[in-house]
Every structure is written in structure tokens, then in C-alpha cells.
Design a protein around this motif. Structure first.
Motif, short mmCIF file in Angstrom:
data_model
loop_
_atom_site.label_atom_id
_atom_site.label_comp_id
_atom_site.label_asym_id
_atom_site.label_seq_id
_atom_site.Cartn_x
_atom_site.Cartn_y
_atom_site.Cartn_z
N GLY A 16 -7.52 9.57 26.09
CA GLY A 16 -7.04 8.74 27.17
C GLY A 16 -8.11 8.45 28.21
O GLY A 16 -8.11 7.37 28.82
N GLU A 19 -10.04 5.52 26.88
CA GLU A 19 -9.23 4.30 26.98
C GLU A 19 -9.19 3.81 28.42
O GLU A 19 -9.31 2.61 28.68
CB GLU A 19 -7.82 4.57 26.45
N GLN A 20 -9.04 4.73 29.37
CA GLN A 20 -9.01 4.34 30.78
C GLN A 20 -10.36 3.81 31.24
O GLN A 20 -10.42 2.89 32.06
CB GLN A 20 -8.59 5.53 31.65
N GLY A 22 -12.42 2.07 29.44
CA GLY A 22 -12.46 0.69 28.99
C GLY A 22 -11.58 -0.22 29.83
O GLY A 22 -11.97 -1.35 30.16
N THR A 23 -10.40 0.28 30.20
CA THR A 23 -9.50 -0.51 31.05
C THR A 23 -10.13 -0.77 32.41
O THR A 23 -10.09 -1.90 32.93
CB THR A 23 -8.16 0.24 31.24
N THR A 24 -10.74 0.26 32.99
CA THR A 24 -11.40 0.11 34.28
C THR A 24 -12.57 -0.87 34.19
O THR A 24 -12.76 -1.70 35.08
CB THR A 24 -11.91 1.48 34.78
N ASN A 26 -12.89 -3.43 32.20
CA ASN A 26 -12.37 -4.80 32.12
C ASN A 26 -11.77 -5.26 33.44
O ASN A 26 -11.89 -6.44 33.82
CB ASN A 26 -11.35 -4.91 30.99
N GLN A 27 -11.11 -4.36 34.15
CA GLN A 27 -10.53 -4.72 35.44
C GLN A 27 -11.62 -5.09 36.44
O GLN A 27 -11.47 -6.06 37.19
CB GLN A 27 -9.68 -3.56 35.99
N LYS A 29 -14.67 -6.12 35.67
CA LYS A 29 -15.31 -7.35 35.17
C LYS A 29 -14.51 -8.59 35.54
O LYS A 29 -15.07 -9.63 35.88
CB LYS A 29 -15.48 -7.26 33.65
N ASP A 30 -13.19 -8.48 35.48
CA ASP A 30 -12.33 -9.65 35.67
C ASP A 30 -11.95 -9.91 37.13
O ASP A 30 -11.55 -11.03 37.47
CB ASP A 30 -11.04 -9.49 34.85
N SER A 31 -12.06 -8.89 37.99
CA SER A 31 -11.47 -9.08 39.32
C SER A 31 -12.33 -8.61 40.50
O SER A 31 -11.92 -8.79 41.65
CB SER A 31 -10.11 -8.36 39.40
#
Length: 221
Positions: A16, A19-20, A22-24, A26-27, A29-31
Motif C-alpha cells: 500500500g 501504491e500511495q 504512485g497516487t501522490t 500523480n496528484q 503532477k496533475d494539480s
């Protein structure tokens, strides 16, 4: 319930974390809009290190270990995480990679064998697949307090023997126990130190920051 079933939640938590991460990534990068006038990147790295040291201290106590697990790899991973995002978001045509060999040419050993001279920086910055800068990341330099500069300059000379325009930077986590860079003419231009005389687990406020990672990122840019 067998031991593997009891242990499953711990294994899942390890997965986990990845996975977190990677999520962080992308967040951000996008915002997130990077502003190098602020201290946000520096604080984010220090707070990650603080969490790392706190968690390792708890493991040390639980398992009655003599020493904490080394933070050197985690430090490099934290720096390149934010550096890669900064380079992506600013689209400046360079990329960062970690622990990649840089081949510097052939040489002959005393026994007549032909070898390839190689360095493997903690972080290398590439433009068009050519190294243009390296960053060495150290948690502290107490172990090499008398020779760190000589060793770093030798590494820089090796890099410049093939890539004469490439820059070399040194980023240290703390100046505690070895004196730091404060009196060095290249402090905050080539040599950077996040914290002066404390470790990340002692970090409480931004006034404790000695060097800003943002200033290093400006050099890379």
C-alpha cells in the motif's frame, strides 16, 4: 489462523505504501504548481525524513535493535521524487534518473587489462541522453568530515573528464556532528545542507531550514 495469514495485513501495508506513492506522484503532477520562491518542497522532503526516522525508531525499540536502518536510500528517493515532478511540470527538456552508471572511457590497469571507468551518482540529470549535472545525496558527513571536499572534487573531475560542462552538486541532510558548509564559499551554490545542527526527527518549524532544495532546483533549471 496460521502465521502467514496473521502477517498478511503487514505485507499489504507495505504494498500500500508503494501504491500511495504512485497516487501522490500523480496528484502532484496533475494539480500542483511548483513555486521555487517557497519552502514547500524542502519541507516536504524533511517531513518525509522525519516520518522515516520516527517509524524506524519505533521498529528499533520494538525489535530491540542496536541501530536504526540507514536513511540514505530513502533520502535519495525523496529528493528524486520531487525533482522528477518539478522537471515534468516545467517541461524544460531534461530528466532525472537515480543510480545510473556514467561511463567515462577506457583505461589500462597495472596488469594490462582494459577497464571502463564508471561513476554512479545518486542522481543524474540528462538532456538528450547526455549527463549535464549530478547530485550526490548524503545524510551526514561526520564519517568523512576531513576529506569530503577532496573526494567530491575528485568525483567532479572524473565527470568533467568526459563531460566538461556538466555540473556537480552535493546535498546533505544535516550538518549535525560534522560542522556543515556554512563557512565554505560554495555553500548554497554547489553544496547544500537541509538542516544545520538537528536531525529530521527534531524538526518542528521552517526556521530550522538551513538550505532550500528549491535553490538547488533553480541551479538544475
Amino acid at each position: 489462523m496460521n502465521i502467514q495469514e496473521i502477517d498478511k495485513k503487514y505485507r499489504d501495508n507495505l504494498i500500500g505504501v508503494v501504491e500511495q506513492l504512485g497516487t501522490t506522484f500523480n496528484q502532484i503532477k496533475d494539480s500542483y504548481a511548483f513555486d521555487l520562491k517557497k519552502n514547500e518542497i524542502t519541507e516536504a522532503i524533511i517531513l518525509r525524513l522525519k516520518a522515516y526516522y520516527d517509524s524506524q525508531s519505533s521498529i528499533k525499540d520494538l525489535l530491540e535493535k542496536g541501530y536504526l536502518a540507514a536513511a540514505s536510500d530513502f533520502f535519495v528517493e525523496s529528493v528524486i521524487f520531487f525533482l522528477k515532478l518539478y522537471l515534468i511540470n516545467n517541461n524544460i527538456g531534461i530528466e532525472a534518473k537515480s543510480e545510473k552508471d556514467i561511463k567515462l572511457g577506457k583505461y589500462k590497469t597495472d596488469k594490462g587489462k582494459i577497464r571502463t571507468k564508471v561513476i554512479r551518482p545518486d542522481i543524474t540529470i540528462y538532456k538528450n541522453d547526455k549527463p549535464v549535472a549530478i547530485i550526490e545525496c548524503k545524510t551526514q558527513l561526520g564519517w568523512n568530515r576531513n576529506d569530503w571536499k577532496k573526494d567530491f572534487e575528485k568525483r567532479t573531475q572524473l565527470l568533467n573528464s568526459k563531460y566538461p560542462d556538466a555540473k556537480a552538486y552535493l546535498l546533505v541532510m544535516t550538518g549535525s556532528n560534522w560542522g556543515g558548509f556554512i563557512n565554505d564559499v560554495d555553500f548554497n551554490s554547489q553544496y547544500f545542507c537541509l538542516l544545520n545542527d538537528i536531525w529530521p526527527n527534531q524538526y518542528e518549524k521552517s526556521k530550522q531550514i538551513l538550505s532550500r532544495v528549491e535553490d538547488l532546483f533553480k541551479k538544475i533549471n
